[in-house]
Design a protein around this motif. Structure first.
Motif, PDB file in Angstrom:
ATOM      1  N   GLU A  31     -49.501 -19.816 -25.423  1.00  0.00           N
ATOM      2  CA  GLU A  31     -49.236 -18.276 -25.118  1.00  0.00           C
ATOM      3  C   GLU A  31     -49.548 -18.373 -23.266  1.00  0.00           C
ATOM      4  O   GLU A  31     -50.274 -18.897 -23.025  1.00  0.00           O
ATOM      5  CB  GLU A  31     -50.018 -17.336 -25.390  1.00  0.00           C
ATOM      6  N   LEU A  32     -48.409 -17.607 -22.503  1.00  0.00           N
ATOM      7  CA  LEU A  32     -48.177 -17.837 -21.277  1.00  0.00           C
ATOM      8  C   LEU A  32     -49.093 -16.781 -20.882  1.00  0.00           C
ATOM      9  O   LEU A  32     -49.373 -15.859 -21.115  1.00  0.00           O
ATOM     10  CB  LEU A  32     -46.917 -17.366 -20.786  1.00  0.00           C
ATOM     11  N   VAL A  33     -49.985 -16.979 -19.778  1.00  0.00           N
ATOM     12  CA  VAL A  33     -51.215 -16.183 -19.191  1.00  0.00           C
ATOM     13  C   VAL A  33     -50.846 -16.185 -17.622  1.00  0.00           C
ATOM     14  O   VAL A  33     -50.526 -17.240 -17.324  1.00  0.00           O
ATOM     15  CB  VAL A  33     -52.421 -16.198 -19.357  1.00  0.00           C
ATOM     16  N   MET A  34     -51.093 -15.295 -16.758  1.00  0.00           N
ATOM     17  CA  MET A  34     -50.782 -15.096 -15.336  1.00  0.00           C
ATOM     18  C   MET A  34     -52.190 -14.620 -14.682  1.00  0.00           C
ATOM     19  O   MET A  34     -52.355 -13.412 -14.689  1.00  0.00           O
ATOM     20  CB  MET A  34     -49.590 -14.296 -15.011  1.00  0.00           C
ATOM     21  N   PRO A  35     -52.901 -15.562 -14.553  1.00  0.00           N
ATOM     22  CA  PRO A  35     -54.253 -14.967 -13.892  1.00  0.00           C
ATOM     23  C   PRO A  35     -54.040 -14.585 -12.539  1.00  0.00           C
ATOM     24  O   PRO A  35     -52.836 -15.380 -11.764  1.00  0.00           O
ATOM     25  CB  PRO A  35     -55.252 -16.105 -13.932  1.00  0.00           C
ATOM     26  N   PRO A  36     -54.908 -13.823 -11.605  1.00  0.00           N
ATOM     27  CA  PRO A  36     -54.437 -13.628 -10.168  1.00  0.00           C
ATOM     28  C   PRO A  36     -54.912 -14.556  -9.257  1.00  0.00           C
ATOM     29  O   PRO A  36     -55.466 -15.600  -9.533  1.00  0.00           O
ATOM     30  CB  PRO A  36     -55.579 -12.222  -9.972  1.00  0.00           C
ATOM     31  N   MET A  37     -54.022 -14.556  -8.156  1.00  0.00           N
ATOM     32  CA  MET A  37     -54.261 -15.514  -7.155  1.00  0.00           C
ATOM     33  C   MET A  37     -55.925 -15.421  -6.614  1.00  0.00           C
ATOM     34  O   MET A  37     -56.007 -16.403  -5.965  1.00  0.00           O
ATOM     35  CB  MET A  37     -53.406 -14.954  -6.094  1.00  0.00           C
ATOM     36  N   LEU A  38     -56.308 -14.177  -6.468  1.00  0.00           N
ATOM     37  CA  LEU A  38     -57.691 -14.221  -5.796  1.00  0.00           C
ATOM     38  C   LEU A  38     -58.713 -13.333  -6.942  1.00  0.00           C
ATOM     39  O   LEU A  38     -58.364 -12.563  -7.667  1.00  0.00           O
ATOM     40  CB  LEU A  38     -57.750 -13.640  -4.544  1.00  0.00           C
ATOM     41  N   GLU A  39     -59.952 -13.680  -6.816  1.00  0.00           N
ATOM     42  CA  GLU A  39     -60.875 -13.241  -7.646  1.00  0.00           C
ATOM     43  C   GLU A  39     -62.202 -13.160  -6.873  1.00  0.00           C
ATOM     44  O   GLU A  39     -62.327 -13.812  -5.727  1.00  0.00           O
ATOM     45  CB  GLU A  39     -61.213 -14.043  -8.736  1.00  0.00           C
ATOM     46  N   TYR A  40     -63.341 -12.637  -7.322  1.00  0.00           N
ATOM     47  CA  TYR A  40     -64.552 -12.756  -6.685  1.00  0.00           C
ATOM     48  C   TYR A  40     -65.046 -14.067  -6.843  1.00  0.00           C
ATOM     49  O   TYR A  40     -64.715 -14.704  -7.998  1.00  0.00           O
ATOM     50  CB  TYR A  40     -65.362 -11.863  -7.514  1.00  0.00           C
ATOM     51  N   VAL A  41     -65.653 -14.542  -5.640  1.00  0.00           N
ATOM     52  CA  VAL A  41     -65.947 -16.257  -5.929  1.00  0.00           C
ATOM     53  C   VAL A  41     -66.781 -16.427  -7.102  1.00  0.00           C
ATOM     54  O   VAL A  41     -66.751 -17.458  -7.609  1.00  0.00           O
ATOM     55  CB  VAL A  41     -66.733 -16.642  -4.673  1.00  0.00           C
ATOM     56  N   GLU A  42     -67.632 -15.371  -7.529  1.00  0.00           N
ATOM     57  CA  GLU A  42     -68.606 -15.852  -8.495  1.00  0.00           C
ATOM     58  C   GLU A  42     -67.910 -16.172  -9.843  1.00  0.00           C
ATOM     59  O   GLU A  42     -68.071 -17.026 -10.490  1.00  0.00           O
ATOM     60  CB  GLU A  42     -69.557 -14.658  -9.025  1.00  0.00           C
ATOM     61  N   SER A  43     -66.797 -15.206 -10.137  1.00  0.00           N
ATOM     62  CA  SER A  43     -66.072 -15.707 -11.279  1.00  0.00           C
ATOM     63  C   SER A  43     -65.237 -16.961 -11.238  1.00  0.00           C
ATOM     64  O   SER A  43     -65.031 -17.812 -12.029  1.00  0.00           O
ATOM     65  CB  SER A  43     -65.490 -14.604 -11.945  1.00  0.00           C
ATOM     66  N   LEU A  44     -64.613 -17.003 -10.078  1.00  0.00           N
ATOM     67  CA  LEU A  44     -63.810 -18.230  -9.728  1.00  0.00           C
ATOM     68  C   LEU A  44     -64.398 -19.462  -9.952  1.00  0.00           C
ATOM     69  O   LEU A  44     -63.896 -20.587 -10.375  1.00  0.00           O
ATOM     70  CB  LEU A  44     -63.290 -17.958  -8.266  1.00  0.00           C
ATOM     71  N   LEU A  45     -65.966 -19.454  -9.348  1.00  0.00           N
ATOM     72  CA  LEU A  45     -66.568 -20.862  -9.403  1.00  0.00           C
ATOM     73  C   LEU A  45     -67.353 -20.906 -10.551  1.00  0.00           C
ATOM     74  O   LEU A  45     -68.444 -22.073 -10.669  1.00  0.00           O
ATOM     75  CB  LEU A  45     -67.383 -20.691  -8.080  1.00  0.00           C
ATOM     76  N   ALA A  46     -67.498 -19.975 -11.466  1.00  0.00           N
ATOM     77  CA  ALA A  46     -68.367 -20.038 -12.789  1.00  0.00           C
ATOM     78  C   ALA A  46     -68.103 -21.506 -13.502  1.00  0.00           C
ATOM     79  O   ALA A  46     -67.096 -21.731 -13.846  1.00  0.00           O
ATOM     80  CB  ALA A  46     -68.158 -18.949 -13.770  1.00  0.00           C
ATOM     81  N   GLY A  47     -69.212 -22.138 -13.773  1.00  0.00           N
ATOM     82  CA  GLY A  47     -69.120 -23.264 -14.354  1.00  0.00           C
ATOM     83  C   GLY A  47     -68.269 -24.566 -13.737  1.00  0.00           C
ATOM     84  O   GLY A  47     -68.430 -25.631 -13.959  1.00  0.00           O
TER      85      GLY A  47
END
Ligand SMILES: N[C@@H](Cc1c[nH]c[nH+]1)C(=O)O
Length: 384
Positions: free
Chosen positions: A38-54
């Motif tokens: 299934e296709l998803v479209m995440p955003p171009m930008l996020e809070y760094v903490e969630s973008l870098l999680a893991g």
């Protein structure tokens, strides 16, 4: 500096190249759908903490950061969509069964990954969550190979590696464990002198095992050699048998190689990993693998495996697409003309209406017919 100049390693994509990229994107997304992704479209930008999680330090360095005027918090422009998709699986979908997701979108890198690499790859990929067994890895590997086959590459090399080998060695040796990040980069660079130096004060078993890794490269027979030279730790035995199974599932579809020191990735990988290579490019065109810990960083541990590739890079290797035949038609409001044009377009023909007083100059289309009025009927006439 002229105001039309773009930053280094950032470029416009012009018509014929854009067409190639878009054709590939459609082909691949349609194929992912045939497998139930299934296709998803995440955003171009996020809070760094969630973008870098893991993700590891490499991803952090690769991520452009900016301050959010609304919250005052630090935002990051995504450098990789995999962790975003893991966040969607962990928090938004909340499904307990197997979830298959796919995506395509631009990512941005602070530094290019190679001299001529773009800093704005167009990443496309698939991720599967919820199944810890090798079947999931095999499906992802198959899809990655199928994607390259769809793009027209039939001579593909699949390099397999496994993070579990290094992990198992380090689990036995707390001294070496402290140098984990450094060992990763020395192994990635196959820096044998560097490895010799750092392993000087390790136990002989750890040292020998680590020094053997850069040499464990070649066809599947390397797995037998690895069983001989590496310690028989449970983690290593498991990793090697997983690699043997994945190598077997790719037979006939790709030339398979094993590279136990290839730990290039985003540092979130937790199991078997692969890289795909095609003729004409020294760098991998696609990468994938297991990354079970990322969901945990979002508070919901889920087995995960996936792959992604850069469509811009891949398209660059393909010949320019043939120009599409088109029809030239005059501009006009006559209902018969408009009807005829609509009918042709509905049948898939490209009809380009000439603006009064202008000739068409177009890279992508080759005008081979004109629509002309003949005895009150609009008919097609061949050109040239
Ligand atoms: N996103 C990773 C590949 C990957 C996708 N899923 C798991 N691994 C990369 O670009 O290297």
């Amino acid at each position: 500096m002229p105001n039309w100049l773009l930053p280094e390693n950032i470029a416009d994509v012009l018509p014929s190249e854009a067409r190639k990229i878009e054709d590939l994107r459609r082909l691949m997304l349609d194929n992912f759908r045939l497998y139930g992704y299934e296709l998803v479209m995440p955003p171009m930008l996020e809070y760094v903490e969630s973008l870098l999680a893991g993700a590891g330090q490499d991803t952090d360095l690769r991520t452009f950061k900016l301050v959010d005027q609304l919250s005052g918090r630090l935002l990051g422009l995504r450098a990789d969509m995999t962790t975003q998709v893991a966040r969607i699986d962990a928090h938004l979908l909340n499904r307990n069964t197997v979830t298959r997701l796919c995506y395509a979108g631009s990512v941005l890198h602070t530094r290019p990954s190679g001299l001529h690499a773009t800093r704005e790859p167009l990443q496309i990929g698939c991720e599967m969550y919820g199944h810890a067994g090798l079947e999931a890895d095999a499906e992802i590997q198959e899809l990655a190979l199928a994607s390259l086959a769809l793009a027209g590459f039939d001579d593909v090399r699949l390099d397999l590696s496994h993070v579990g080998v290094l992990r198992a060695i380090l689990l036995e040796d707390p001294v070496a464990k402290r140098d984990e990040a450094q060992l990763h980069s020395l192994l990635r660079g196959k820096d044998v002198p560097g490895l010799e130096e750092i392993t000087n004060n390790y136990s002989a078993t750890t040292r020998n095992a680590l020094l053997a890794l850069p040499h464990l490269y070649g066809d599947v027979d390397v797995l037998a050699k690895a069983r001989e030279v590496l310690p028989a730790l449970p983690g290593i035995t498991k990793a090697l048998s997983e690699l043997a199974a994945l190598a077997a599932s790719a037979i006939g579809r790709a030339q398979v190689a094993i590279d136990l020191a290839d730990l290039r990735g985003y540092q979130y990988e937790s199991g078997a990993m692969f890289a795909l290579y095609v003729a004409g490019l020294p760098n991998a065109v696609a990468r994938g693998g297991r990354y079970d810990q990322v969901g945990e960083a979002f508070g919901r541990a889920r087995p995960a495996t996936g792959f992604s590739l850069d469509l811009r890079e891949l398209a660059r290797l393909l010949p320019t697409a043939e120009r599409k035949h088109s029809i030239r038609a005059p501009w006009g409001n006559a209902p018969e003309l408009r009807e005829k044009i609509a009918e042709l377009r509905k049948a898939g023909e490209v009809v380009i209406q000439s603006m009064p007083g202008h000739d068409n100059v177009q890279d992508e289309f080759e005008c081979d017919r004109v629509l002309v009025l003949d005895n009150g009927n609009w008919i097609l006439k061949n050109l040239g």
